[in-house]
Design a protein around this motif. Sequence first.
Motif, mmCIF file in Angstrom:
data_model
loop_
_atom_site.group_PDB
_atom_site.id
_atom_site.type_symbol
_atom_site.label_atom_id
_atom_site.label_comp_id
_atom_site.label_asym_id
_atom_site.label_seq_id
_atom_site.Cartn_x
_atom_site.Cartn_y
_atom_site.Cartn_z
ATOM 1 N N PHE A 48 -53.196 -13.294 11.860
ATOM 2 C CA PHE A 48 -52.414 -12.149 11.370
ATOM 3 C C PHE A 48 -52.264 -11.067 12.438
ATOM 4 N N LEU A 49 -53.248 -10.938 13.303
ATOM 5 C CA LEU A 49 -53.129 -9.957 14.385
ATOM 6 C C LEU A 49 -51.970 -10.347 15.311
ATOM 7 N N ASN A 50 -51.852 -11.633 15.569
ATOM 8 C CA ASN A 50 -50.747 -12.124 16.399
ATOM 9 C C ASN A 50 -49.404 -11.838 15.730
ATOM 10 N N LYS A 51 -49.333 -12.106 14.430
ATOM 11 C CA LYS A 51 -48.070 -11.873 13.702
ATOM 12 C C LYS A 51 -47.721 -10.388 13.673
ATOM 13 N N VAL A 52 -48.730 -9.562 13.453
ATOM 14 C CA VAL A 52 -48.500 -8.109 13.397
ATOM 15 C C VAL A 52 -48.033 -7.606 14.761
ATOM 16 N N ASN A 53 -48.612 -8.144 15.828
ATOM 17 C CA ASN A 53 -48.177 -7.748 17.180
ATOM 18 C C ASN A 53 -46.712 -8.115 17.423
ATOM 19 N N VAL A 54 -46.320 -9.273 16.928
ATOM 20 C CA VAL A 54 -44.910 -9.675 17.048
ATOM 21 C C VAL A 54 -44.017 -8.681 16.318
ATOM 22 N N LEU A 55 -44.443 -8.293 15.100
ATOM 23 C CA LEU A 55 -43.660 -7.341 14.300
ATOM 24 C C LEU A 55 -43.597 -5.973 14.969
ATOM 25 N N ILE A 56 -44.723 -5.565 15.580
ATOM 26 C CA ILE A 56 -44.741 -4.271 16.280
ATOM 27 C C ILE A 56 -43.770 -4.304 17.466
ATOM 28 N N GLY A 57 -43.759 -5.442 18.158
ATOM 29 C CA GLY A 57 -42.810 -5.619 19.269
ATOM 30 C C GLY A 57 -41.375 -5.527 18.777
ATOM 31 N N ASP A 58 -41.109 -6.169 17.622
ATOM 32 C CA ASP A 58 -39.756 -6.111 17.040
ATOM 33 C C ASP A 58 -39.377 -4.667 16.695
ATOM 34 N N MET A 59 -40.338 -3.947 16.124
ATOM 35 C CA MET A 59 -40.081 -2.544 15.740
ATOM 36 C C MET A 59 -39.793 -1.698 16.974
ATOM 37 N N ASP A 60 -40.546 -1.968 18.033
ATOM 38 C CA ASP A 60 -40.355 -1.225 19.275
ATOM 39 C C ASP A 60 -38.950 -1.455 19.836
ATOM 40 N N ASN A 61 -38.589 -2.715 19.873
ATOM 41 C CA ASN A 61 -37.241 -3.054 20.369
ATOM 42 C C ASN A 61 -36.154 -2.421 19.507
ATOM 43 N N PHE A 62 -36.343 -2.505 18.207
ATOM 44 C CA PHE A 62 -35.357 -1.961 17.271
ATOM 45 C C PHE A 62 -35.239 -0.442 17.410
ATOM 46 N N SER A 63 -36.372 0.213 17.646
ATOM 47 C CA SER A 63 -36.368 1.674 17.851
ATOM 48 C C SER A 63 -35.532 2.038 19.066
ATOM 49 N N GLN A 64 -35.728 1.281 20.146
ATOM 50 C CA GLN A 64 -34.949 1.550 21.364
ATOM 51 C C GLN A 64 -33.452 1.375 21.099
ATOM 52 N N GLU A 65 -33.128 0.330 20.332
ATOM 53 C CA GLU A 65 -31.723 0.075 20.002
ATOM 54 C C GLU A 65 -31.131 1.238 19.218
ATOM 55 N N ILE A 66 -31.866 1.719 18.247
ATOM 56 C CA ILE A 66 -31.367 2.821 17.415
ATOM 57 C C ILE A 66 -31.179 4.085 18.250
ATOM 58 N N LEU A 67 -32.162 4.323 19.125
ATOM 59 C CA LEU A 67 -32.068 5.521 19.983
ATOM 60 C C LEU A 67 -30.825 5.444 20.877
ATOM 61 N N ASN A 68 -30.602 4.245 21.401
ATOM 62 C CA ASN A 68 -29.397 4.044 22.223
ATOM 63 C C ASN A 68 -28.127 4.322 21.420
ATOM 64 N N ILE A 69 -28.102 3.807 20.195
ATOM 65 C CA ILE A 69 -26.914 3.998 19.354
ATOM 66 C C ILE A 69 -26.683 5.481 19.086
ATOM 67 N N VAL A 70 -27.814 6.172 18.749
ATOM 68 C CA VAL A 70 -27.702 7.614 18.440
ATOM 69 C C VAL A 70 -27.210 8.371 19.671
ATOM 70 N N GLN A 71 -27.718 7.963 20.837
ATOM 71 C CA GLN A 71 -27.302 8.626 22.072
ATOM 72 C C GLN A 71 -25.799 8.396 22.326
ATOM 73 N N ARG A 72 -25.368 7.154 22.108
ATOM 74 C CA ARG A 72 -23.944 6.847 22.316
ATOM 75 C C ARG A 72 -23.062 7.680 21.372
ATOM 76 N N MET A 73 -23.566 7.821 20.140
ATOM 77 C CA MET A 73 -22.829 8.600 19.139
ATOM 78 C C MET A 73 -22.696 10.057 19.576
ATOM 79 N N SER A 74 -23.790 10.597 20.121
ATOM 80 C CA SER A 74 -23.777 12.004 20.517
ATOM 81 C C SER A 74 -22.842 12.207 21.719
ATOM 82 N N ARG A 75 -22.784 11.200 22.626
ATOM 83 C CA ARG A 75 -21.927 11.298 23.800
ATOM 84 C C ARG A 75 -20.463 11.225 23.383
ATOM 85 N N SER A 76 -20.184 10.309 22.450
ATOM 86 C CA SER A 76 -18.796 10.152 21.985
ATOM 87 C C SER A 76 -18.322 11.421 21.301
ATOM 88 N N HIS A 77 -19.302 12.145 20.699
ATOM 89 C CA HIS A 77 -18.980 13.402 20.052
ATOM 90 C C HIS A 77 -18.653 14.483 21.106
#
Lengths: 275, 223
Positions: free
Chosen positions: B194-223
């Motif tokens: 389960f520690l291995n699985k949780v680490n995978v999920l944490i990695g996914d969350m980290d990647n997803f956070s970066q993606e969202i931040l990028n999207i928000v940044q793009r939105m602010s620039r387009s504005h």
Amino acid sequence: MHTHRLQSSSAQFHSDPKIGRLILVSLVLHVLLVLVMSGTWFGPQRRDQAPVYYVDLVHKPVLDPQAGRPDPRPKAKPKPAPVKSVAVPQPPKVVEPKKPTVKVAKPAPPTVVKSELKPDPKSEQKLQSAIDAMRERQSRQAEIDALKQKLAGLQDTRAAAVPADVPVGMPTGTGDEVGVSMLAYIQEVIKQNWALSPYLLDQSRLASIEAKVSVRYATDGKLVGFRILKDSGDSQFDDSIKRAITKSKQLQHKLPQSTELTVVFNLKEMAEARR
Amino acid sequence: MDLVLNAGLVVKLVLLILVYFSVVSWAIIIYKFLIVQRAMRQSEAFLDFFWSKKRFDVIGQGLKEYSHSPLAVLFRDVYQELMQSRRAIEGQEEEHMLADLGEQDRVARVLRRAMTSETHRLEKYLTFLATTGSAAPFIGLFGTVWGIMNAFHGIGQTGSASLAVVAPGISEALVATALGLVAAIPAVIGYNHFLNKVNVLIGDMDNFSQEILNIVQRMSRSH
């Protein structure tokens, strides 16, 4: 406040399973596993327990085979009886030789009368030789009787040395020893005093009931006390053990030291011994 | 069964503790299995759903189907934050999420907080499995040592060293070690898995956070 609100909304969003319910499920699984492992679900698998035999490989064999028997070896009583019985036939044998002398005396007068009537030197000579021969026979008979009596006397002394109906022990045994294994002796005394009801003996086919009792004896062979280490769970069985120990409150032999020993009462073992 | 019933008080207590460890460990293993499996399955499905839709409001309406995905939780928190800032700025268009530079920092903080919260949720009770895996064999060993001590004491009292006297005590004592291992082995395996699985999920969350931040940044620039 904001964090709490978020966390509570997060909890509503997830609806995770309750850990308490899962602990209950886990407990049920454990109980099921124990039941499966113990064989309760596969019906009664009663294995017929073999009786336990305790063999003493450490102690030397007893000096005297009588040792270990609670009753002492019978001693003096049988000794005088065979001596008397052998001595009885003696008097008639001694009297017997006297009778012919009387018989000889009786026919003598007629011969004397005859000789008076007809004095014959040849007949007198014949008579004298006959009397001599008879006397010689009498003396031989007396000698034989004396020898027979001596022989009987010798046989009596040998018979007295080893009483009949008693197992003969080792040449060096004195016949009244407790034996090398004192613990075995005490166990044997208690177990001989142990009486089992026929009902319990029938029960022995179903289950092997066992009890363990610690018994303590003083040096004079007196029971100091006993303690049931592990009861059998059957009150009748336990009562029979208590009766056996109370019956063995006084040993017939003194012990070299105060002794405490553990006696195992096994119903199946005893039942097979009684059959 | 007789071995357990005939054991001494200390050994019984040790066995009870080990049974408690085993029961709770298995409950946690089942709990983690349900949580992690659902989280991984729904996260995968949510990512597909997320990249298939272009608009945040559309995604926000379909979140209920992915309630067990930590990525969905991250997105929901970000979406709520953006909605609040949108309400604060009057006269904004409803269909386009507009963001200023300060809003990026707020989104980053929200994402960090949500990630921490989700990581805690996913790692919940795992420490108990780790404790069971490391402590249960020692507790069992303690029960065994205690039982053997008693067995030898019994031998000393009876004065007999026969197998009949020695064997039951040792056998009773060894039950404690056996139960300790029975409790520890699944706990260790479960913890690592389960520690291995949780680490995978944490990695996914980290990647997803970066993606969202990028999207928000793009939105602010387009504005």
